[in-house]
Design a protein around this motif. Structure first.
Motif, PDB file in Angstrom:
ATOM      1  N   GLN A   1       0.828  -1.208   0.000  1.00  0.00           N
ATOM      2  CA  GLN A   1       0.000   0.000   0.000  1.00  0.00           C
ATOM      3  C   GLN A   1       0.862   1.258   0.000  1.00  0.00           C
ATOM      4  O   GLN A   1       0.509   2.259  -0.636  1.00  0.00           O
ATOM      5  CB  GLN A   1      -0.923  -0.017   1.220  1.00  0.00           C
ATOM      6  N   ALA A   2       1.993   1.198   0.706  1.00  0.00           N
ATOM      7  CA  ALA A   2       2.899   2.352   0.712  1.00  0.00           C
ATOM      8  C   ALA A   2       3.442   2.606  -0.686  1.00  0.00           C
ATOM      9  O   ALA A   2       3.528   3.770  -1.132  1.00  0.00           O
ATOM     10  CB  ALA A   2       4.035   2.098   1.705  1.00  0.00           C
ATOM     11  N   TYR A   3       3.811   1.555  -1.402  1.00  0.00           N
ATOM     12  CA  TYR A   3       4.314   1.736  -2.769  1.00  0.00           C
ATOM     13  C   TYR A   3       3.234   2.305  -3.677  1.00  0.00           C
ATOM     14  O   TYR A   3       3.500   3.211  -4.485  1.00  0.00           O
ATOM     15  CB  TYR A   3       4.813   0.401  -3.313  1.00  0.00           C
ATOM     16  N   ASP A   4       2.002   1.805  -3.546  1.00  0.00           N
ATOM     17  CA  ASP A   4       0.910   2.324  -4.366  1.00  0.00           C
ATOM     18  C   ASP A   4       0.673   3.807  -4.086  1.00  0.00           C
ATOM     19  O   ASP A   4       0.376   4.585  -5.008  1.00  0.00           O
ATOM     20  CB  ASP A   4      -0.368   1.529  -4.095  1.00  0.00           C
ATOM     21  N   GLN A   5       0.820   4.210  -2.816  1.00  0.00           N
ATOM     22  CA  GLN A   5       0.651   5.617  -2.473  1.00  0.00           C
ATOM     23  C   GLN A   5       1.754   6.468  -3.095  1.00  0.00           C
ATOM     24  O   GLN A   5       1.505   7.569  -3.598  1.00  0.00           O
ATOM     25  CB  GLN A   5       0.648   5.784  -0.957  1.00  0.00           C
ATOM     26  N   LEU A   6       2.976   5.945  -3.102  1.00  0.00           N
ATOM     27  CA  LEU A   6       4.085   6.675  -3.723  1.00  0.00           C
ATOM     28  C   LEU A   6       3.865   6.820  -5.224  1.00  0.00           C
ATOM     29  O   LEU A   6       4.137   7.872  -5.803  1.00  0.00           O
ATOM     30  CB  LEU A   6       5.398   5.948  -3.443  1.00  0.00           C
ATOM     31  N   VAL A   7       3.387   5.764  -5.855  1.00  0.00           N
ATOM     32  CA  VAL A   7       3.120   5.825  -7.295  1.00  0.00           C
ATOM     33  C   VAL A   7       2.032   6.853  -7.597  1.00  0.00           C
ATOM     34  O   VAL A   7       2.093   7.588  -8.602  1.00  0.00           O
ATOM     35  CB  VAL A   7       2.705   4.435  -7.811  1.00  0.00           C
ATOM     36  N   LYS A   8       1.047   6.954  -6.709  1.00  0.00           N
ATOM     37  CA  LYS A   8      -0.078   7.864  -6.935  1.00  0.00           C
ATOM     38  C   LYS A   8       0.338   9.327  -6.814  1.00  0.00           C
ATOM     39  O   LYS A   8      -0.088  10.163  -7.631  1.00  0.00           O
ATOM     40  CB  LYS A   8      -1.187   7.544  -5.939  1.00  0.00           C
ATOM     41  N   TYR A   9       1.169   9.632  -5.828  1.00  0.00           N
ATOM     42  CA  TYR A   9       1.497  11.030  -5.551  1.00  0.00           C
ATOM     43  C   TYR A   9       2.909  11.429  -5.994  1.00  0.00           C
ATOM     44  O   TYR A   9       3.199  12.617  -6.102  1.00  0.00           O
ATOM     45  CB  TYR A   9       1.339  11.325  -4.064  1.00  0.00           C
ATOM     46  N   GLN A  10       3.795  10.456  -6.209  1.00  0.00           N
ATOM     47  CA  GLN A  10       5.163  10.763  -6.623  1.00  0.00           C
ATOM     48  C   GLN A  10       5.600   9.780  -7.702  1.00  0.00           C
ATOM     49  O   GLN A  10       6.557   9.032  -7.525  1.00  0.00           O
ATOM     50  CB  GLN A  10       6.131  10.686  -5.443  1.00  0.00           C
TER      51      GLN A  10
ATOM     52  N   GLN B   1       7.177   9.887 -10.415  1.00  0.00           N
ATOM     53  CA  GLN B   1       8.526   9.949 -10.959  1.00  0.00           C
ATOM     54  C   GLN B   1       9.565   9.403  -9.990  1.00  0.00           C
ATOM     55  O   GLN B   1      10.590   8.874 -10.413  1.00  0.00           O
ATOM     56  CB  GLN B   1       8.866  11.410 -11.331  1.00  0.00           C
ATOM     57  N   LYS B   2       9.330   9.552  -8.710  1.00  0.00           N
ATOM     58  CA  LYS B   2      10.307   9.145  -7.704  1.00  0.00           C
ATOM     59  C   LYS B   2       9.834   7.951  -6.883  1.00  0.00           C
ATOM     60  O   LYS B   2      10.454   7.608  -5.873  1.00  0.00           O
ATOM     61  CB  LYS B   2      10.591  10.317  -6.760  1.00  0.00           C
ATOM     62  N   ALA B   3       8.749   7.312  -7.279  1.00  0.00           N
ATOM     63  CA  ALA B   3       8.148   6.255  -6.465  1.00  0.00           C
ATOM     64  C   ALA B   3       9.114   5.105  -6.224  1.00  0.00           C
ATOM     65  O   ALA B   3       9.282   4.638  -5.088  1.00  0.00           O
ATOM     66  CB  ALA B   3       6.865   5.740  -7.126  1.00  0.00           C
ATOM     67  N   ASP B   4       9.770   4.625  -7.276  1.00  0.00           N
ATOM     68  CA  ASP B   4      10.665   3.481  -7.134  1.00  0.00           C
ATOM     69  C   ASP B   4      11.848   3.816  -6.231  1.00  0.00           C
ATOM     70  O   ASP B   4      12.231   3.019  -5.361  1.00  0.00           O
ATOM     71  CB  ASP B   4      11.166   3.029  -8.506  1.00  0.00           C
ATOM     72  N   VAL B   5      12.442   4.992  -6.421  1.00  0.00           N
ATOM     73  CA  VAL B   5      13.599   5.393  -5.614  1.00  0.00           C
ATOM     74  C   VAL B   5      13.209   5.504  -4.146  1.00  0.00           C
ATOM     75  O   VAL B   5      13.900   4.983  -3.255  1.00  0.00           O
ATOM     76  CB  VAL B   5      14.171   6.726  -6.124  1.00  0.00           C
ATOM     77  N   GLU B   6      12.070   6.180  -3.868  1.00  0.00           N
ATOM     78  CA  GLU B   6      11.641   6.375  -2.487  1.00  0.00           C
ATOM     79  C   GLU B   6      11.311   5.041  -1.828  1.00  0.00           C
ATOM     80  O   GLU B   6      11.694   4.797  -0.679  1.00  0.00           O
ATOM     81  CB  GLU B   6      10.415   7.290  -2.446  1.00  0.00           C
ATOM     82  N   TYR B   7      10.613   4.164  -2.566  1.00  0.00           N
ATOM     83  CA  TYR B   7      10.237   2.888  -1.954  1.00  0.00           C
ATOM     84  C   TYR B   7      11.448   2.014  -1.664  1.00  0.00           C
ATOM     85  O   TYR B   7      11.533   1.385  -0.601  1.00  0.00           O
ATOM     86  CB  TYR B   7       9.253   2.131  -2.847  1.00  0.00           C
ATOM     87  N   LEU B   8      12.394   1.956  -2.588  1.00  0.00           N
ATOM     88  CA  LEU B   8      13.576   1.130  -2.368  1.00  0.00           C
ATOM     89  C   LEU B   8      14.395   1.641  -1.193  1.00  0.00           C
ATOM     90  O   LEU B   8      14.973   0.853  -0.440  1.00  0.00           O
ATOM     91  CB  LEU B   8      14.427   1.092  -3.640  1.00  0.00           C
ATOM     92  N   ARG B   9      14.451   2.951  -0.998  1.00  0.00           N
ATOM     93  CA  ARG B   9      15.159   3.504   0.161  1.00  0.00           C
ATOM     94  C   ARG B   9      14.439   3.113   1.449  1.00  0.00           C
ATOM     95  O   ARG B   9      15.076   2.814   2.465  1.00  0.00           O
ATOM     96  CB  ARG B   9      15.275   5.020   0.033  1.00  0.00           C
ATOM     97  N   ILE B  10      13.098   3.122   1.414  1.00  0.00           N
ATOM     98  CA  ILE B  10      12.315   2.685   2.592  1.00  0.00           C
ATOM     99  C   ILE B  10      12.549   1.210   2.857  1.00  0.00           C
ATOM    100  O   ILE B  10      12.733   0.786   4.010  1.00  0.00           O
ATOM    101  CB  ILE B  10      10.821   2.976   2.365  1.00  0.00           C
ATOM    102  N   LEU B  11      12.576   0.396   1.798  1.00  0.00           N
ATOM    103  CA  LEU B  11      12.798  -1.038   1.963  1.00  0.00           C
ATOM    104  C   LEU B  11      14.203  -1.317   2.478  1.00  0.00           C
ATOM    105  O   LEU B  11      14.414  -2.224   3.290  1.00  0.00           O
ATOM    106  CB  LEU B  11      12.560  -1.746   0.627  1.00  0.00           C
ATOM    107  N   TYR B  12      15.170  -0.539   2.013  1.00  0.00           N
ATOM    108  CA  TYR B  12      16.541  -0.688   2.508  1.00  0.00           C
ATOM    109  C   TYR B  12      16.613  -0.350   3.998  1.00  0.00           C
ATOM    110  O   TYR B  12      17.332  -0.998   4.762  1.00  0.00           O
ATOM    111  CB  TYR B  12      17.483   0.211   1.715  1.00  0.00           C
ATOM    112  N   LEU B  13      15.839   0.647   4.414  1.00  0.00           N
ATOM    113  CA  LEU B  13      15.766   0.997   5.834  1.00  0.00           C
ATOM    114  C   LEU B  13      15.199  -0.169   6.644  1.00  0.00           C
ATOM    115  O   LEU B  13      15.676  -0.462   7.751  1.00  0.00           O
ATOM    116  CB  LEU B  13      14.893   2.246   6.008  1.00  0.00           C
ATOM    117  N   ALA B  14      14.201  -0.858   6.093  1.00  0.00           N
ATOM    118  CA  ALA B  14      13.637  -2.023   6.777  1.00  0.00           C
ATOM    119  C   ALA B  14      14.636  -3.169   6.859  1.00  0.00           C
ATOM    120  O   ALA B  14      14.701  -3.887   7.861  1.00  0.00           O
ATOM    121  CB  ALA B  14      12.368  -2.491   6.057  1.00  0.00           C
ATOM    122  N   ALA B  15      15.442  -3.340   5.816  1.00  0.00           N
ATOM    123  CA  ALA B  15      16.408  -4.434   5.791  1.00  0.00           C
ATOM    124  C   ALA B  15      17.575  -4.196   6.734  1.00  0.00           C
ATOM    125  O   ALA B  15      18.123  -5.137   7.303  1.00  0.00           O
ATOM    126  CB  ALA B  15      16.925  -4.641   4.367  1.00  0.00           C
TER     127      ALA B  15
END
Length: 327
Positions: free
Chosen positions: A222-231, A233-247
């Protein structure tokens, strides 16, 4: 065979694919190489049932059916089908089998006397393969794909394939144990193993073959879908940084941060997630020391008093010396 303590003369199998292989279009069949090796190890004569003759395997199938019924009835009597772990369930089934075999002990003793001795060692219950970790941090085992930590890229491994797990060794050191996938063309990908390479090349995420495995649960999806909806252009970059933070920190804490941001209605960004997961360290305010004014007059008084004492001591010494001389 190791449980009953001996080896029978024959082993009967049905047309299981692991034991029987079709040789040509005319229907000719033969035993597989692995099955023949198994029979040779224990010195048994391999045999198979005739196709279409169900009664030839009737005793085995009926015993199997009755045992499944017994397990179901025992679970009903138990009142629940929940077990704390798998080992507890296995003990439950083994105890049920032991109780059912108590009525067969006298006949079993007669059969056991006809068994031949076991070989010196049991057959190793695993298959060893040599594989190399690819630059994508994956290995191929029996046509299935598994991910491994990125530090192993380019490393040669010994993989022991067991019935339910695969064990990966670097030399003699066990480095990973993974659940074995059944069938072919399946994959088991852990996002922690591949996230570093994806963060370095976020443009590959859109067409990444195992992209669905990069969503640990519904909250991340759901977080990725929200990023795609509002950002977008930067959705993939922002989500991968969030996922890296989780890892690299805590998946549960990142998940909680995503939930809080969604409930608050604030825009989702990596920086806001990081602020919740890694708050700024506390910096106590510096207390300025109040320096009292320095009064050097006290030292002057000390010096003058020490000088007076020195003069008095000298006078006393001279007077004493004169008295001694006159005496």
């Amino acid at each position: 065979m190791w449980q009953i303590g001996g080896v029978p003369q024959q082993h009967r199998t049905d047309h299981l694919g692991a034991a029987i292989q079709r040789l040509d279009a005319k229907g000719r069949e033969d035993f597989t190489q692995n099955y023949q090796a198994l029979m040779a190890h224990y010195g048994m004569q391999p045999t198979w049932n005739n196709t279409g003759e169900a009664h030839e395997n009737g005793d085995v199938e009926q015993a199997h059916f009755r045992f499944k019924e017994a397990v179901d009835q025992a679970l009903r009597v138990r009142g629940t089908r929940d077990f704390t772990d798998r080992l507890t369930y296995e003990r439950f089934v083994q105890e049920l089998a032991r109780q059912r075999n108590l009525t067969r002990q006298s006949r079993f003793v007669e059969e056991q006397a006809q068994l031949r001795p076991l070989p010196t060692l049991p057959l190793a219950p695993c298959r060893e393969l040599k594989v190399t970790v690819s630059r994508f941090s994956t290995i191929q085992v029996l046509r299935n794909t598994y991910s491994l930590p990125s530090r192993l890229i380019g490393t040669s491994l010994t993989v022991r394939v067991r019935s339910e797990t695969i064990e990966c060794y670097v030399g003699s050191q066990l480095t990973a144990t993974l659940p074995r996938l059944q069938g072919r063309q399946h994959h088991f990908i852990n996002y922690r193993h591949v996230i570093r390479s994806l963060v370095r090349k976020p443009g590959a995420f859109a067409a990444y073959r195992y992209r669905e495995e990069m969503f640990p649960n519904l909250v991340f999806r759901q977080a990725y879908d929200q990023l795609v909806k509002y950002q977008s252009q930067k959705a993939d970059v922002e989500y991968l940084r969030i996922l890296y933070l989780a890892a690299t920190n805590s998946e549960s804490e990142v998940e909680t941060a995503l939930i809080l941001l969604a409930e608050s209605g604030k825009g989702l960004t990596f920086e806001r997630v990081r602020e919740l997961v890694q708050p700024a360290p506390f910096k106590p305010e510096a207390n300025l020391l109040q320096m009292p004014p320095v009064d050097l007059s006290q030292y002057d008084q000390l010096l003058s008093s020490r000088a007076s004492v020195q003069v008095a001591r000298t006078t006393w010494t001279e007077e004493r010396a004169g008295a001694v001389t006159n005496g």
